[in-house]
Design a protein around this motif. Structure first.
Motif, short mmCIF file in Angstrom:
data_model
loop_
_atom_site.label_atom_id
_atom_site.label_comp_id
_atom_site.label_asym_id
_atom_site.label_seq_id
_atom_site.Cartn_x
_atom_site.Cartn_y
_atom_site.Cartn_z
N SER A 1 -7.01 13.09 13.65
CA SER A 1 -6.86 12.31 12.42
C SER A 1 -5.40 11.95 12.16
O SER A 1 -5.10 10.88 11.66
N ARG A 2 -4.48 12.85 12.48
CA ARG A 2 -3.06 12.54 12.25
C ARG A 2 -2.65 11.33 13.06
O ARG A 2 -1.83 10.54 12.64
N GLU A 3 -3.24 11.16 14.25
CA GLU A 3 -2.86 10.03 15.10
C GLU A 3 -3.63 8.76 14.77
O GLU A 3 -3.08 7.67 14.78
N HIS A 4 -4.93 8.88 14.45
CA HIS A 4 -5.78 7.70 14.35
C HIS A 4 -6.22 7.33 12.93
O HIS A 4 -6.63 6.20 12.70
N LEU A 5 -6.19 8.27 11.99
CA LEU A 5 -6.65 7.98 10.62
C LEU A 5 -5.48 7.52 9.78
O LEU A 5 -4.48 8.22 9.65
N LYS A 6 -5.59 6.34 9.23
CA LYS A 6 -4.52 5.78 8.39
C LYS A 6 -4.97 5.84 6.94
O LYS A 6 -5.92 5.17 6.55
N LEU A 7 -4.32 6.67 6.16
CA LEU A 7 -4.61 6.75 4.73
C LEU A 7 -3.50 6.04 3.98
O LEU A 7 -2.43 6.60 3.75
N VAL A 8 -3.75 4.79 3.63
CA VAL A 8 -2.77 3.99 2.90
C VAL A 8 -3.10 4.08 1.42
O VAL A 8 -4.20 3.75 1.00
N LYS A 9 -2.14 4.53 0.64
CA LYS A 9 -2.40 4.75 -0.79
C LYS A 9 -1.78 3.66 -1.66
O LYS A 9 -1.77 3.76 -2.86
N THR A 10 -1.28 2.61 -1.03
CA THR A 10 -0.60 1.57 -1.82
C THR A 10 -1.28 0.21 -1.69
O THR A 10 -0.70 -0.78 -2.05
N CYS A 11 -2.50 0.16 -1.17
CA CYS A 11 -3.21 -1.10 -1.00
C CYS A 11 -3.54 -1.70 -2.37
O CYS A 11 -4.10 -1.03 -3.23
N VAL A 12 -3.16 -2.95 -2.57
CA VAL A 12 -3.49 -3.66 -3.82
C VAL A 12 -4.72 -4.52 -3.54
O VAL A 12 -4.67 -5.42 -2.70
N PRO A 13 -5.85 -4.25 -4.20
CA PRO A 13 -7.06 -5.01 -3.92
C PRO A 13 -6.90 -6.48 -4.31
O PRO A 13 -6.25 -6.80 -5.29
N CYS A 14 -7.49 -7.34 -3.50
CA CYS A 14 -7.47 -8.77 -3.81
C CYS A 14 -8.75 -9.12 -4.58
O CYS A 14 -9.60 -8.28 -4.80
N GLU A 15 -8.88 -10.38 -4.95
CA GLU A 15 -10.05 -10.79 -5.74
C GLU A 15 -11.36 -10.64 -4.97
O GLU A 15 -12.42 -10.49 -5.57
N ASN A 16 -11.30 -10.64 -3.63
CA ASN A 16 -12.52 -10.46 -2.83
C ASN A 16 -12.99 -9.02 -2.84
O ASN A 16 -14.12 -8.73 -2.47
N CYS A 17 -12.13 -8.10 -3.22
CA CYS A 17 -12.45 -6.68 -3.17
C CYS A 17 -12.91 -6.13 -4.52
O CYS A 17 -13.08 -4.92 -4.67
N VAL A 18 -13.10 -7.00 -5.49
CA VAL A 18 -13.51 -6.57 -6.82
C VAL A 18 -14.78 -7.33 -7.20
O VAL A 18 -14.83 -8.55 -7.13
N ASP A 19 -15.83 -6.60 -7.58
CA ASP A 19 -17.06 -7.21 -8.04
C ASP A 19 -16.94 -7.43 -9.54
O ASP A 19 -17.02 -6.50 -10.33
N LEU A 20 -16.72 -8.68 -9.91
CA LEU A 20 -16.53 -9.02 -11.33
C LEU A 20 -17.85 -9.18 -12.07
O LEU A 20 -17.86 -9.44 -13.27
N ASN A 21 -18.98 -9.01 -11.38
CA ASN A 21 -20.29 -9.13 -12.01
C ASN A 21 -20.71 -7.86 -12.72
O ASN A 21 -21.75 -7.82 -13.35
#
Length: 143
Positions: free
Chosen positions: A38-58
């Protein structure tokens, strides 16, 4: 803590407390040093800002869904669901397939605590549970 002044159970407060605690724990999480894969292959990014496609506004409030944007396709994302949260994890370049290394993806569901009910279930759900145990259907990838 979850009882209103009218002596009613506040399920919304329980759910929001659960989600806040989960986000807080994951925010502080680090892959253990002895977990080399996991240290080599798992990427845990904690700063991703979601775009409008990543939010269900319904939904109210709006719900974060699986992020498929270029800036997060190779990192894990955390989305909310109707009953909790889903951590979409991606181990990049892990599975050899046709001469290339493909990503391994896994979803981890976090379900908010259930509250016992006075009413007994009708039993209709037992048929579904028996079907799932017997047939073990495989989910489909909607990418």
């Amino acid at each position: 803590a979850f009882i209103t002044k009218q002596y009613m159970f506040d399920a919304d407060k329980l759910f929001h407390c659960f989600m806040y605690t989960l986000f807080k724990v994951l925010e502080e999480y680090e892959v253990p040093p002895d977990c080399l894969l996991s240290r080599e292959h798992l990427k845990l990014v904690k700063t991703c800002v979601p775009c409008e496609n990543c939010v269900d506004l319904n939904t109210i409030p709006p719900r974060f869904v699986r992020c498929v944007c270029e800036n997060s396709k190779n990192s894990g994302t955390l989305a909310s669901s109707k009953i909790g949260a889903v951590l979409h994890m991606v181990w990049t370049g892990l599975i050899p397939k046709q001469g290339k290394l493909e990503d391994f993806k896994m979803d981890v569901d976090f379900v908010c605590s259930m509250v016992p009910l006075v009413d007994k279930p009708s039993g209709i759900s037992m048929a579904r549970e028996n079907y799932l145990r017997r047939c073990k259907p495989v989910g489909r990838n909607i990418s």
